[in-house]
Design a protein around this motif. Structure first.
Motif, PDB file in Angstrom:
ATOM      1  N   LEU A   1       2.158 -36.073  21.751  1.00 23.41           N
ATOM      2  CA  LEU A   1       2.850 -34.938  21.708  1.00 23.41           C
ATOM      3  C   LEU A   1       2.700 -33.763  22.686  1.00 23.41           C
ATOM      4  O   LEU A   1       2.489 -32.552  22.312  1.00 23.41           O
ATOM      5  CB  LEU A   1       3.223 -34.243  20.315  1.00 23.41           C
ATOM      6  CG  LEU A   1       3.715 -35.252  19.112  1.00 23.41           C
ATOM      7  CD1 LEU A   1       3.827 -34.537  17.728  1.00 23.41           C
ATOM      8  CD2 LEU A   1       5.081 -35.937  19.514  1.00 23.41           C
ATOM      9  N   GLY A   2       1.604 -34.232  23.524  1.00 19.64           N
ATOM     10  CA  GLY A   2       1.151 -33.119  24.474  1.00 19.64           C
ATOM     11  C   GLY A   2      -0.115 -32.371  24.094  1.00 19.64           C
ATOM     12  O   GLY A   2      -0.784 -31.558  24.528  1.00 19.64           O
ATOM     13  N   LEU A   3      -0.496 -32.992  22.649  1.00 17.80           N
ATOM     14  CA  LEU A   3      -1.756 -32.243  22.073  1.00 17.80           C
ATOM     15  C   LEU A   3      -3.060 -33.303  22.271  1.00 17.80           C
ATOM     16  O   LEU A   3      -2.862 -34.528  22.333  1.00 17.80           O
ATOM     17  CB  LEU A   3      -1.460 -32.042  20.560  1.00 17.80           C
ATOM     18  CG  LEU A   3      -0.148 -31.494  20.265  1.00 17.80           C
ATOM     19  CD1 LEU A   3       0.088 -31.664  18.630  1.00 17.80           C
ATOM     20  CD2 LEU A   3      -0.631 -29.973  20.435  1.00 17.80           C
ATOM     21  N   LYS A   4      -4.150 -32.760  22.454  1.00 20.85           N
ATOM     22  CA  LYS A   4      -5.480 -33.361  22.756  1.00 20.85           C
ATOM     23  C   LYS A   4      -5.854 -33.820  21.124  1.00 20.85           C
ATOM     24  O   LYS A   4      -6.418 -32.699  20.495  1.00 20.85           O
ATOM     25  CB  LYS A   4      -6.468 -32.493  23.322  1.00 20.85           C
ATOM     26  CG  LYS A   4      -6.172 -32.363  24.818  1.00 20.85           C
ATOM     27  CD  LYS A   4      -6.794 -33.415  25.819  1.00 20.85           C
ATOM     28  CE  LYS A   4      -6.212 -32.749  27.214  1.00 20.85           C
ATOM     29  NZ  LYS A   4      -4.961 -33.488  27.467  1.00 20.85           N
TER      30      LYS A   4
ATOM     31  N   ASP B   1      15.271 -40.779  24.437  1.00 22.53           N
ATOM     32  CA  ASP B   1      16.127 -40.014  25.571  1.00 22.53           C
ATOM     33  C   ASP B   1      16.610 -38.601  25.317  1.00 22.53           C
ATOM     34  O   ASP B   1      17.037 -37.719  26.188  1.00 22.53           O
ATOM     35  CB  ASP B   1      17.146 -40.944  26.221  1.00 22.53           C
ATOM     36  CG  ASP B   1      16.551 -42.268  26.898  1.00 22.53           C
ATOM     37  OD1 ASP B   1      15.365 -42.074  27.143  1.00 22.53           O
ATOM     38  OD2 ASP B   1      17.378 -43.059  26.955  1.00 22.53           O
ATOM     39  N   SER B   2      16.863 -38.203  24.191  1.00 24.23           N
ATOM     40  CA  SER B   2      17.347 -37.119  23.426  1.00 24.23           C
ATOM     41  C   SER B   2      16.329 -35.975  24.019  1.00 24.23           C
ATOM     42  O   SER B   2      16.650 -34.670  23.363  1.00 24.23           O
ATOM     43  CB  SER B   2      17.481 -36.972  22.064  1.00 24.23           C
ATOM     44  OG  SER B   2      16.408 -37.067  21.303  1.00 24.23           O
ATOM     45  N   GLY B   3      15.407 -36.244  24.248  1.00 22.44           N
ATOM     46  CA  GLY B   3      14.378 -35.139  24.612  1.00 22.44           C
ATOM     47  C   GLY B   3      13.140 -34.783  23.755  1.00 22.44           C
ATOM     48  O   GLY B   3      12.414 -33.933  23.767  1.00 22.44           O
ATOM     49  N   VAL B   4      13.251 -35.610  22.516  1.00 21.12           N
ATOM     50  CA  VAL B   4      12.178 -35.329  21.712  1.00 21.12           C
ATOM     51  C   VAL B   4      10.776 -35.892  22.135  1.00 21.12           C
ATOM     52  O   VAL B   4      10.673 -36.521  23.135  1.00 21.12           O
ATOM     53  CB  VAL B   4      12.164 -36.068  20.212  1.00 21.12           C
ATOM     54  CG1 VAL B   4      13.566 -35.749  19.466  1.00 21.12           C
ATOM     55  CG2 VAL B   4      12.330 -37.633  20.387  1.00 21.12           C
ATOM     56  N   ASP B   5       9.584 -35.460  21.617  1.00 18.49           N
ATOM     57  CA  ASP B   5       8.229 -35.768  22.295  1.00 18.49           C
ATOM     58  C   ASP B   5       7.687 -36.955  21.797  1.00 18.49           C
ATOM     59  O   ASP B   5       6.661 -37.434  22.301  1.00 18.49           O
ATOM     60  CB  ASP B   5       7.398 -34.474  22.034  1.00 18.49           C
ATOM     61  CG  ASP B   5       7.964 -33.095  22.795  1.00 18.49           C
ATOM     62  OD1 ASP B   5       7.804 -33.119  23.933  1.00 18.49           O
ATOM     63  OD2 ASP B   5       8.584 -32.367  21.890  1.00 18.49           O
ATOM     64  N   GLY B   6       8.020 -37.208  20.610  1.00 20.03           N
ATOM     65  CA  GLY B   6       7.529 -38.445  19.698  1.00 20.03           C
ATOM     66  C   GLY B   6       8.440 -39.250  18.811  1.00 20.03           C
ATOM     67  O   GLY B   6       9.209 -38.557  18.262  1.00 20.03           O
ATOM     68  N   VAL B   7       8.093 -40.214  18.123  1.00 22.49           N
ATOM     69  CA  VAL B   7       9.075 -41.115  17.451  1.00 22.49           C
ATOM     70  C   VAL B   7       7.693 -41.711  16.518  1.00 22.49           C
ATOM     71  O   VAL B   7       7.031 -42.240  16.887  1.00 22.49           O
ATOM     72  CB  VAL B   7       9.887 -41.969  17.805  1.00 22.49           C
ATOM     73  CG1 VAL B   7      10.421 -42.795  16.630  1.00 22.49           C
ATOM     74  CG2 VAL B   7      10.920 -41.462  18.587  1.00 22.49           C
ATOM     75  N   VAL B   8       7.847 -41.460  15.084  1.00 22.19           N
ATOM     76  CA  VAL B   8       6.949 -42.233  14.017  1.00 22.19           C
ATOM     77  C   VAL B   8       7.749 -43.301  13.567  1.00 22.19           C
ATOM     78  O   VAL B   8       8.758 -43.276  13.278  1.00 22.19           O
ATOM     79  CB  VAL B   8       7.017 -41.002  12.735  1.00 22.19           C
ATOM     80  CG1 VAL B   8       5.882 -41.596  11.934  1.00 22.19           C
ATOM     81  CG2 VAL B   8       6.570 -39.790  13.455  1.00 22.19           C
ATOM     82  N   LEU B   9       7.052 -44.338  13.715  1.00 22.70           N
ATOM     83  CA  LEU B   9       7.796 -45.727  13.358  1.00 22.70           C
ATOM     84  C   LEU B   9       6.803 -46.266  12.160  1.00 22.70           C
ATOM     85  O   LEU B   9       5.738 -46.668  12.554  1.00 22.70           O
ATOM     86  CB  LEU B   9       7.566 -46.626  14.703  1.00 22.70           C
ATOM     87  CG  LEU B   9       8.201 -46.108  15.736  1.00 22.70           C
ATOM     88  CD1 LEU B   9       8.084 -47.412  16.920  1.00 22.70           C
ATOM     89  CD2 LEU B   9       9.765 -46.240  15.869  1.00 22.70           C
ATOM     90  N   PHE B  10       7.350 -46.226  11.032  1.00 27.71           N
ATOM     91  CA  PHE B  10       8.621 -45.686  10.328  1.00 27.71           C
ATOM     92  C   PHE B  10       7.984 -45.026   9.094  1.00 27.71           C
ATOM     93  O   PHE B  10       6.839 -45.148   8.911  1.00 27.71           O
ATOM     94  CB  PHE B  10       9.393 -46.901  10.135  1.00 27.71           C
ATOM     95  CG  PHE B  10       9.714 -47.571  11.187  1.00 27.71           C
ATOM     96  CD1 PHE B  10      10.930 -47.381  12.140  1.00 27.71           C
ATOM     97  CD2 PHE B  10       9.091 -49.036  11.509  1.00 27.71           C
ATOM     98  CE1 PHE B  10      11.372 -48.009  13.041  1.00 27.71           C
ATOM     99  CE2 PHE B  10       9.483 -49.704  12.537  1.00 27.71           C
ATOM    100  CZ  PHE B  10      10.706 -49.374  13.447  1.00 27.71           C
ATOM    101  N   ASN B  11       9.046 -44.287   8.661  1.00 25.59           N
ATOM    102  CA  ASN B  11       8.830 -43.705   7.376  1.00 25.59           C
ATOM    103  C   ASN B  11       8.911 -44.692   6.183  1.00 25.59           C
ATOM    104  O   ASN B  11       9.542 -45.720   6.476  1.00 25.59           O
ATOM    105  CB  ASN B  11       9.974 -42.720   7.081  1.00 25.59           C
ATOM    106  CG  ASN B  11       9.780 -41.606   6.161  1.00 25.59           C
ATOM    107  OD1 ASN B  11       8.615 -41.535   5.475  1.00 25.59           O
ATOM    108  ND2 ASN B  11      10.263 -40.671   5.825  1.00 25.59           N
TER     109      ASN B  11
END
Ligand SMILES: Cc1cc2nc3c(=O)[nH]c(=O)nc-3n(C[C@H](O)[C@H](O)[C@H](O)COP(=O)(O)O)c2cc1C
Length: 332
Positions: A8-11, A187-197
């Motif tokens: 997410l752009g974080l180190k 594509d909606s512009g989110v920075d990350g997706v968590v796979l899965f809950n």
């Protein structure tokens, strides 16, 4: 050798992120999590449902006749939300002051009514990112896929408009068009997706004829679903992917990174083995990297993903055909 990760752009100093749960509700535990080597923490979610339930129970308890005007409702509405939000924002604030690892806030939402308000406050409290946990059980006979999916995009768009910190979406795998849906989310512009809950499931108590929780914690075998989908989706999305569910040890971290994960989230394994177990997990990853002469996670990330595979069809095999031919699974 290092275990550094960009997520997410974080180190992140390591790929193990402690997922949203009661492990991440107190400052004491958060400090232990950091000391054990976690790369980041996702705070326990603030639940839209939780606020609603609290609101309802107070209304039911009180004698409504003493409060005949609508101002009464507004007061509780305001006060309860303030109390919940205040405590949550304080935790973000305290965690940011006490920790050097990124602090990711989490909001659980089933509709879009209150989100901008939460999201802005969370950003102002100092959270490094926001993970949104989106799911409603598709049990409404009148609700079409299109309507369900539209709600997701409406929520994401509202939040993205309201805040500037990175946003990730924690998804379930209950989608008929899962690959295409995750791609649209990405594509909606989110920075990350968590796979899965992973969700709460009811079981039946057959003596008391009541519903009881079952399998609250995952098994390591539960990772098969996220591993398959991580392998299929990685290298094809415009956002980061983090694995969640069934990541219990160093070997499972290695597998998810081979599948293409940017990082992993761990919860059940820490309930079972203690927060300190994070350092054992990292030790196992390092020992394996040393054995295979890898200097960084990038050296092997995605090496076993579907896009890198000479046999991509193997990732899509779903029927047990071969096993019916095998003696190993015969009863005699
Ligand atoms: C006791 C408990 C509480 C949880 N609370 C939350 C929560 O508040 N928000 C959320 O997004 N996920 C929550 N989860 C789900 C976890 O973050 C995680 O996605 C799930 O447990 C799968 O990961 P695991 O196999 O490592 O446990 C919770 C899980 C457990 C076991």
């Amino acid at each position: 050798m290092d275990l550094l990760v960009n997520y997410l752009g974080l180190k992140l100093k390591s790929p193990v992120v402690v997922g949203s749960s009661s492990l991440t509700t107190s400052l004491d535990r958060l400090k232990k999590i950091e000391a054990a080597g976690a790369g980041a923490v996702v705070l326990k979610s603030i639940f839209e449902e939780e606020i609603y339930n609290e609101y309802r129970s107070i209304l039911e308890k009180d004698n409504k006749e003493e409060h005949p005007d609508l101002g009464y409702l507004d007061y509780y509405d305001y006060k309860i939300k303030e109390d919940n939000i205040k405590a949550y924002l304080q935790l973000i604030h305290d965690a940011k002051a006490a920790l050097s690892i990124p602090v990711i806030a989490s909001v659980n939402c089933v509709s879009s009514w209150e989100w901008n308000f939460f999201a802005k406050k969370i950003q102002e409290a100092g959270a490094d990112a926001l993970e949104i946990n989106l799911f409603t059980l598709p049990s409404d006979f009148n609700l079409t896929c299109e309507k369900v999916e539209n709600t997701y995009f409406r929520i994401i768009n509202n939040i993205k408009k309201a805040i500037t910190i990175p946003v990730s979406v924690k998804l379930s795998y209950y989608f008929a068009d899962l690959a295409a849906f995750v791609k649209r989310i990405s594509d909606s512009g989110v920075d990350g997706v968590v796979l899965f809950n992973r969700f709460f499931h009811p079981d039946f108590d057959i003596e008391n004829f009541s519903l009881v929780p079952t399998n609250v914690l995952s098994q390591d075998s539960d990772m098969a679903i996220s591993l398959r989908w991580m392998s299929i989706l990685s290298g094809r999305m415009g956002c980061d992917l983090i694995a969640s569910t069934g990541v219990h040890d160093g070997a499972s971290v290695i597998k998810e990174i081979l599948a293409g994960a940017d990082a992993v989230q761990v919860v059940s394994s820490l309930y079972k083995n203690g927060i300190e177990y994070i350092s054992d997990i990292l030790q196992e990853v390092k020992a394996w990297m040393e054995k295979h002469e890898f200097e960084s996670l990038d050296d092997f990330r995605g090496r076993m993903s579907q896009v890198s595979s000479p046999n991509p069809d193997e990732y899509e095999r779903v029927q047990f055909m071969r096993y019916f031919e095998s003696k190993k699974y015969d009863l005699d």
